[in-house]
Enzyme design. Structure first.
Site, short mmCIF file in Angstrom:
data_model
loop_
_atom_site.label_atom_id
_atom_site.label_comp_id
_atom_site.label_asym_id
_atom_site.label_seq_id
_atom_site.Cartn_x
_atom_site.Cartn_y
_atom_site.Cartn_z
N HIS A 428 16.25 35.26 45.36
CA HIS A 428 16.64 35.88 46.63
C HIS A 428 16.34 37.37 46.70
CE1 HIS A 428 18.82 32.69 48.78
NE2 HIS A 428 19.18 32.24 47.59
N LYS A 688 24.90 43.96 58.99
CA LYS A 688 24.51 43.40 57.70
C LYS A 688 25.10 44.28 56.61
CE LYS A 688 20.21 43.64 59.04
NZ LYS A 688 19.55 42.39 58.76
N ARG A 689 25.03 43.81 55.38
CA ARG A 689 25.50 44.59 54.25
C ARG A 689 24.87 45.98 54.28
NH1 ARG A 689 23.19 44.34 49.01
NH2 ARG A 689 21.89 42.62 49.77
N LYS A 694 18.05 48.36 53.55
CA LYS A 694 18.21 47.77 54.89
C LYS A 694 18.11 48.84 55.98
CE LYS A 694 20.94 43.85 53.21
NZ LYS A 694 20.08 42.71 53.64
N THR A 800 18.83 36.16 57.22
CA THR A 800 19.16 35.01 58.06
C THR A 800 19.78 35.46 59.37
OG1 THR A 800 21.27 34.81 56.86
CG2 THR A 800 19.48 33.36 56.17
N LYS A 804 19.62 34.07 63.48
CA LYS A 804 20.76 33.83 64.38
C LYS A 804 20.59 34.59 65.69
CE LYS A 804 23.48 33.54 60.20
NZ LYS A 804 24.26 34.36 59.25
#
Length: 958
Positions: A428, A688-689, A694, A800, A804
């Protein structure tokens, strides 16, 4: 046959009333929302148990091959609406609760999110379980039952603060404890050799893993699979009753403490105190400290002695259990030990359970050679890696198999036949720090038998590498060994070291022999200078690569990802671009040797939870325009929407549904943050985290630039130049990740300034939603219009949440990273806002930066200066801004390329504004995003895993 009674609203109301009276957790005289939720959930569970028991009775009867999914995380969210939706009982339950004086949605909101995960890894695992049940695949999930999860996040004037998340305080109505299903788990001790070389792991600490089962129902099917979560306790025989009765209470409990403790201690910051009212307060505080990797000193208090914490004497966290916290801080040895204990507990209990089930189903026809024909184990990332040596340990030490038999069952590659192997691995991440490496010294102390087995696997791998590459090119061979071995900075196996030493000696002798044969017969004597040059040339020719020797200055490590690849029969990435990086960069040496092992399985999300149940307004529209509800299980039907994308009626319905969802989001934001936002503004979301790769920092820097430009123009120019936006953030920064927490603080400071600026008004709002979780996502995603997936290219495995958002008609702005690449292909390039450097450029750009050749954009420098001016408050952002500057050094040099991508990012945001002003165009883009999201259903992903890796077939109950 499962011809079961289908309940109506009257029978459901009776069932709810029954549970409120006879399985109570509340006083009998009131039927308020908390009690209504508990009784309703227990009523639903009754229906699930019928199907659950029938499912596994049938699996046992036909002895079907079963897949087992091992994951440290399962981010399930609330279960009530999902369960009754899958059972097709939503209407009946709504009507029943109305008769009892409550609204279904109000009752559902009483359910806490299960704190069993943190981010995409856990959410993916939960989506997979939903798809496995819906598609009737025989499978189970295995995880840990965390008492407090990661943490509950609060946003204060100081940024993020963490407290223990006590989600089990009122109990969990979905779980059933299986006191008859428990297994011993050992730590420490020693390995002794018995007769005929049989190994036995003895002594040490023993705990017991107890099963808690959670039913997972499929959609419109009787199949209900199981999520088995392990909790830990200590065997009663560890309690010294004699010592207790003699008054030596500390001695009586000491064995239990040693078995359960994480060997950690905890501390408060200087001059901080906390009042401890009772044992629960103490327990919560210790859980919080463990999550932060803190060291605490406490005075021993009675419940009546309310006093502050005392740093004068140490307090051992001996009662803090293995299953308290998800991802405890691991900067200390104690934290690392607890994490490794957690991982081994998951692996050992699960493997013992799987093997016990195989033996029970086999009965008198037990045959270990066909074990892989009945069992497939999937490791979700490297956390469950220890199931490889644990499976081998059980097969050899407990079941009496030979090494060759056990190794063949686990991994052995025999004529390319996948059916001969058991354990597979999903990667991952490409981040080096996330590819786990454990200290050999720690592992030898905690799991001595497993280290012996890992060394044997490493020796098998070394021999395979030698067989593959030969011994003619020792440089190449030693480089392959250095990169591919499981054991890092550790001596080669003795037999291999001796072989290489002999080869080196032979090579030197051969070179010397050649030199002697080439001696010149010329009579002229060489000069002294020629003699010296000739000696240097001979020395160069005689140089042979030395045997790889450990560096005493570096730690000795066990590389878990390498163990996964060597010990697993299949390795898959989770998006096309990620799988290519896995093959060409992360595990390139393994890929060259075993190309058949490597696959891609692009992630997916369940359309039941992520459209059908969380966005009923949009679901009704999709059903109307596609002609049926088939799209809920066959998402290919969503493609039908493409031919209606320009239809004015559809566009009008689509916009109305989106606005209704935005109104709900606006109300939610006001409730959670106090901020009032305009539902007619664009809702721009990044949830998100919190992590540097990110790039929430890029997003907020872009917002600062937008705000600054707004301030520089007149009111009229503002309204004409900028589309109104509500910029929404959410996500948790790990408690010890200082830079991520600085980013959270920065976002909230910007919001506090912008949201109170009367000149800006509703043109720009910045909102950080605290304690982001699945339930918050189910609220935000249906009302979102632009979603940011802006990681540094090549660093996000898949993502993911991007799927969504696209499913719910949200348009993405992002880089060519992870699943963004495939989403853009499916929704159409014109319906995705693309910016930034590409993955193949990143290494060169970092090299350019290190060489001092990078020239920052003036607009980026302008933003940094604006931040440093203090406009967003007195907090010192020098560390944060400094990380974006310089050419080298830890925490410097803009490793994640925020400055490089900034110009492209803000120019792309101008295109977003332009598109949003044309609502007809924007709505068409939104429809095409939903239509193009058909590929990203977890149903498709699970079909691929079942076909290509697990080799299991659907089993429909009769």
């Amino acid at each position: 046959s499962l011809d079961t009674f289908v309940p109506d609203s009257a029978s459901i109301a009776s069932s709810i009333k029954y549970h409120s009276e006879f399985t109570p957790s509340f006083a009998p005289d009131h039927f308020e929302l908390p009690k209504a939720f508990k009784a309703t959930a227990e009523s639903v569970r009754d229906s699930l148990i019928i199907n659950w028991n029938a499912t596994y009775a049938y699996y046992e009867k036909i002895n079907v091959k079963q897949a087992y999914y091992l994951s440290m995380e399962y981010l399930q969210g609330r279960a009530l609406l999902n369960a009754i939706g899958n059972l097709e009982l939503t209407g009946a339950y709504a009507e029943a609760l109305k008769k009892l004086g409550h609204n279904l949605e109000d009752v559902a909101r009483e359910e806490p999110d299960a704190a069993l995960g943190n981010g995409g890894l856990g959410r993916l695992a939960s989506c997979f379980l939903d798809s496995l049940a819906t598609l009737n695949y025989p499978a189970w999930g295995y995880g840990l039952r965390y008492k407090y999860g990661l943490f509950k996040q609060y946003i204060t004037k100081d940024g993020q603060e963490e407290v223990a998340e006590n989600w089990l305080e009122m109990g969990n109505p979905w779980e059933i404890v299986r006191n008859d299903v428990s297994y011993p788990v050992k730590f420490y001790g020693e390995v002794i050799s018995g007769p005929e070389g049989i190994k036995e792991w003895v002594g040490g600490e023993d705990i017991t893993a107890v099963a808690y089962d959670v039913p997972i129902p499929g959609y419109k099917t009787k199949t209900t699979i199981n999520l088995r979560l392990w909790s830990t306790k200590v065997a009663p025989e560890k309690f010294d009753l004699s010592a207790f009765n003699a008054g030596d209470h500390a001695k009586a409990y000491s064995a239990m403490k040693n078995a359960e403790k994480p060997r950690s201690s905890c501390s408060l910051g200087r001059n901080r105190t906390m009042i401890l009212c009772d044992d629960r307060d103490l327990e919560l505080w210790l859980a919080y400290c463990l999550s932060r990797n803190s060291v605490v000193t406490l005075s021993m208090l009675t419940s009546t002695e309310l006093s502050s914490l005392d740093t004068s004497r140490p307090f051992n966290l001996s009662h803090l259990k293995i299953c308290y916290i998800l991802y405890p801080g691991d900067e200390s040895l104690e934290g690392k030990t607890l994490r490794l204990k957690q991982q081994y507990t998951l692996c050992s209990a699960s493997l013992q359970d799987i093997i016990a089930r195989y033996e029970r189903r086999s009965g008198e026809f037990l045959n270990w050679e066909i074990f892989p024909e009945k069992v497939a184990v999937q490791m979700n990332d490297t956390h469950p890696t220890l199931c490889i040596p644990e499976l081998i340990r059980i097969l050899i030490d407990v079941k009496g198999l030979s090494w060759e038999q056990a190794w063949n069952i686990t991994q052995s590659y025999i004529n390319g036949d996948l059916s001969t192997r058991t354990v597979a691995y999903t990667n991952h991440t490409v981040l080096p720090e996330a590819l786990e490496k454990w200290s050999l010294e720690l592992m030898e102390k905690l799991l001595p038998r497993h280290v012996e087995i890992i060394k044997m696997i490493d020796e098998e791998l070394v021999q395979t590498i030698i067989d593959e590459y030969g011994t003619e090119d020792l440089d190449l061979l030693q480089e392959k060994l250095k990169q591919m071995r499981i054991l890092d900075n550790i001596e080669l196996p003795e037999s291999v070291a001796e072989m290489i030493a002999k080869l080196e000696k032979s090579s030197v002798e051969a070179i010397e022999s050649t030199e002697e044969d080439d001696v010149s017969d010329e009579e002229t004597e060489p000069t002294a200078e020629e003699d010296e040059l000739e000696e240097e040339e001979i020395e160069e020719k005689n140089e042979v690569p030395p045997i790889i020797e450990p560096d005493p200055k570096l730690p000795k490590l066990v590389r878990m990802a390498n163990l996964c690849v060597a010990g697993g029969y299949a390795v898959n990435g989770v998006a096309e671009i990620h799988s290519e990086i896995v093959k060409n960069e992360v595990f390139n040496d393994f890929y060259e040797m075993w190309p058949e092992k490597f696959q891609n399985k692009t992630n997916g999300v369940t359309p039941r939870r992520w459209i059908c149940f969380c966005n009923p307004d949009l679901s009704k529209i999709i059903t109307k325009w596609t002609g049926s509800e088939d799209w809920v299980v066959n998402t290919e039907k969503l493609v039908t929407l493409r031919k209606f994308a320009d239809n004015e009626d559809l566009q009008s319905e689509w916009r109305e549904a989106k606005r209704r969802n935005k109104v709900k989001v606006a109300s939610f934001l006001r409730e959670k943050t106090g901020y009032i936002v305009n539902p007619d503004a664009m809702f721009d979301v990044q949830v998100k985290r919190i992590h540097e790769y990110k790039r929430q920092l890029l997003n907020i820097m872009g917002i600062v630039y937008r705000y600054k430009k707004m301030k520089e123009v007149s009111h009229e120019e503002r309204k004409s130049s900028f589309a109104p936006r509500v910029c929404i953030f959410g996500g948790k920064a790990f408690a010890t990740y200082v830079q991520a927490k600085r980013i959270v603080k920065f976002i909230t400071d910007v919001g506090a300034t912008v949201n109170h600026d009367p000149e800006i008004g509703d043109l720009l709002k910045v909102v950080f939603v605290p304690d982001y979780n699945v339930s918050v996502a189910e609220m935000l995603i249906p009302g979102s219009e632009l979603s940011q997936h802006i990681s540094t290219a090549g660093m996000e495995a898949s993502g993911t949440s991007n799927m969504k958002f696209a499913m719910n008609g949200c348009i993405l702005i992002g880089t060519l990273d992870g699943a963004n690449v495939e989403i853009r292909q499916e929704v159409g390039e014109d319906n995705f806002f693309l910016f930034g450097a590409e993955a193949h450029e990143i290494a060169g750009l970092r090299k350019e930066r290190a060489e001092g050749k990078f020239v920052p954009d003036p607009r980026f420098e302008e933003v940094k200066s604006y931040v440093r001016s203090g406009v967003f408050g007195p907090y010192n952002y020098e560390e944060l801004m400094g990380s974006l500057e310089g050419n080298e050094g830890y925490g410097r040099a803009d490793y994640f390329l925020v400055g490089k991508d900034f110009p492209s990012y803000i120019e792309c945001q101008d295109k977003v504004d332009e598109a949003y002003r044309d609502q007809k165009r924007w709505t068409k883009m939104s429809i095409l995003n939903t239509a193009g999201s058909y590929k990203f259903s977890s149903d498709r992903t699970i079909h691929e895993y079942a076909r290509d890796i697990w080799r299991i077939d659907p089993v429909v109950l009769p």
